[in-house]
Design a protein around this motif. Structure first.
Motif, PDB file in Angstrom:
ATOM      1  N   UNK A 280       0.928  -1.025   0.026  1.00 10.23           N
ATOM      2  CA  UNK A 280      -0.034  -0.063   0.063  1.00 10.23           C
ATOM      3  C   UNK A 280       0.819   1.223  -0.044  1.00 10.23           C
TER       4      UNK A 280
ATOM      5  N   UNK B  55      -4.437   9.148   2.017  1.00  8.44           N
ATOM      6  CA  UNK B  55      -4.389   8.724   3.425  1.00  8.44           C
ATOM      7  C   UNK B  55      -5.118   7.151   3.356  1.00  8.44           C
ATOM      8  N   UNK B  56      -4.829   6.420   4.471  1.00  7.08           N
ATOM      9  CA  UNK B  56      -5.669   5.109   4.582  1.00  7.08           C
ATOM     10  C   UNK B  56      -4.651   4.012   4.354  1.00  7.08           C
TER      11      UNK B  56
ATOM     12  N   UNK C 249      -1.784   2.990   6.569  1.00  7.94           N
ATOM     13  CA  UNK C 249      -1.591   2.301   7.661  1.00  7.94           C
ATOM     14  C   UNK C 249      -2.955   2.135   8.380  1.00  7.94           C
ATOM     15  N   UNK C 250      -4.080   2.607   7.986  1.00  7.30           N
ATOM     16  CA  UNK C 250      -5.328   2.291   8.693  1.00  7.30           C
ATOM     17  C   UNK C 250      -5.597   1.223   7.943  1.00  7.30           C
ATOM     18  N   UNK C 251      -5.442   0.896   6.634  1.00  2.00           N
ATOM     19  CA  UNK C 251      -5.841  -0.454   5.706  1.00  2.00           C
ATOM     20  C   UNK C 251      -5.231  -1.610   6.411  1.00  2.00           C
TER      21      UNK C 251
ATOM     22  N   UNK D 164      -4.035  -1.837   9.387  1.00  3.65           N
ATOM     23  CA  UNK D 164      -4.732  -2.014  10.909  1.00  3.65           C
ATOM     24  C   UNK D 164      -6.034  -2.731  10.568  1.00  3.65           C
ATOM     25  N   UNK D 165      -6.674  -2.294   9.719  1.00  9.04           N
ATOM     26  CA  UNK D 165      -7.979  -2.931   9.376  1.00  9.04           C
ATOM     27  C   UNK D 165      -7.760  -4.489   8.989  1.00  9.04           C
ATOM     28  N   UNK D 166      -6.631  -4.569   8.300  1.00 12.17           N
ATOM     29  CA  UNK D 166      -6.390  -5.904   7.868  1.00 12.17           C
ATOM     30  C   UNK D 166      -5.864  -6.742   8.846  1.00 12.17           C
TER      31      UNK D 166
ATOM     32  N   UNK E  79      -6.783  -6.680  12.171  1.00 12.61           N
ATOM     33  CA  UNK E  79      -7.904  -6.689  12.944  1.00 12.61           C
ATOM     34  C   UNK E  79      -8.769  -7.925  12.224  1.00 12.61           C
ATOM     35  N   UNK E  80      -8.976  -7.732  10.885  1.00 11.68           N
ATOM     36  CA  UNK E  80      -9.770  -8.931  10.194  1.00 11.68           C
ATOM     37  C   UNK E  80      -9.076 -10.180  10.159  1.00 11.68           C
TER      38      UNK E  80
ATOM     39  N   UNK F 291      -2.825   4.548  -2.644  1.00 11.69           N
ATOM     40  CA  UNK F 291      -3.635   5.581  -2.161  1.00 11.69           C
ATOM     41  C   UNK F 291      -3.401   7.018  -2.741  1.00 11.69           C
TER      42      UNK F 291
END
Lengths: 175, 175
Positions: free
Chosen positions: A9, A14-15, A17-19, A21-23, A25-26, A156
């Motif tokens: 990524x 934006x997004x 590190x957030x993606x 993090x989401x990955x 968690x999932x 991104x």
């Protein structure tokens, strides 16, 4: 997991590190184990809290930080380089351990960009990925060779940003 | 939160819903309350599990689904339209309730694209956002007017994708 890939990524939007993090968690939610190595950022992000607040996540996600923010404005010190190389070693160990299904190298492209280690060091880390591990690489400025060696690359792209409205990074939203 | 903005994640690349999920977790971690409305996807995603496995997250994140996947391949039914409009109403209520700091309309651009409701309905939802709420909009095909009305827009651009290698969506990674 049968077969893992290398995801990148990158881009100025934006997004990233957030993606990641989401990955994480999932993957954890589905019972996998995740190792996150954060290069560059040494700040106390909200995402660190959740691993303490939620035992299930704490048991499935291991997060370690290998850098500070300051050298983006200064020249990297020997200590910055030492920490970054420790990060490379830890990520290699995590991938080989058999414990982790997903290994995230957050902002590692930036570590290359600021010459904490060479592009070859990152390419070598990518090559050392065992078949069953999913490796996630984030950060602006992914080089052509990194992209070439990855299986999936998402850029991104910033189309519009409220930083231009003078908004600072907000706890719980950006950090 | 002092002031909330409207963020849009669009484009054909990976990571839009994942970034929204990461954002939800980060906001929850810092004590905020998050409402996630998922349009289109009616499948049982791994992200639903974590809200049950982790009480803290379950207390801070409310997730509701307003659609199925099937009409992407068929024509939307009256039931699809009814569910999507219920989603719009619920999101408006969530924003006005004073309970939620962050409201996520996941894949809502796609609902407009498939004419479950009009672009104006989404623009109206955006206009109805109270000042203190952060509204996150995801999905491919964000229209020009949606982008115009948003504060921050990131395009996730597919540079390279392993779907071309025949990889199916994997539990814990893509879903």
């Amino acid at each position: 997991m049968e077969k893992g890939y290398i995801q990148v990524y990158t881009g100025n939007g934006k997004g990233k590190t957030t993606a990641a993090l989401g990955l994480a968690i999932r993957a954890a939610a589905s019972g996998m184990h995740v190792y996150i190595g954060q290069f560059i950022k040494g700040m106390h992000y909200s995402e660190l809290d959740i691993l303490e607040k939620c035992r299930y996540l704490g048991d499935h996600i291991k997060l370690k930080q290998y850098g500070k923010d300051c050298f983006i404005y200064n020249k990297p010190t020997e200590e910055d380089v030492r920490m970054a190389l420790k990060g490379i070693e830890d990520l290699k160990s995590a991938m080989k351990s058999g414990v982790y299904d997903v290994v995230i190298a957050d902002e590692i492209n930036i570590a290359v960009y600021f010459k904490l280690f060479s592009e070859d060091t990152l390419l070598d880390l990518m090559r050392s990925k065992p078949d069953r591990v999913e490796l996630i690489i984030t950060g602006r400025k992914a080089t052509e060779k990194i992209i070439e060696q990855a299986d999936l690359v998402t850029e991104m792209k910033e189309i519009k940003h409220y930083y231009t409205k003078g908004v600072q990074a907000r706890v719980g939203i950006e950090k």
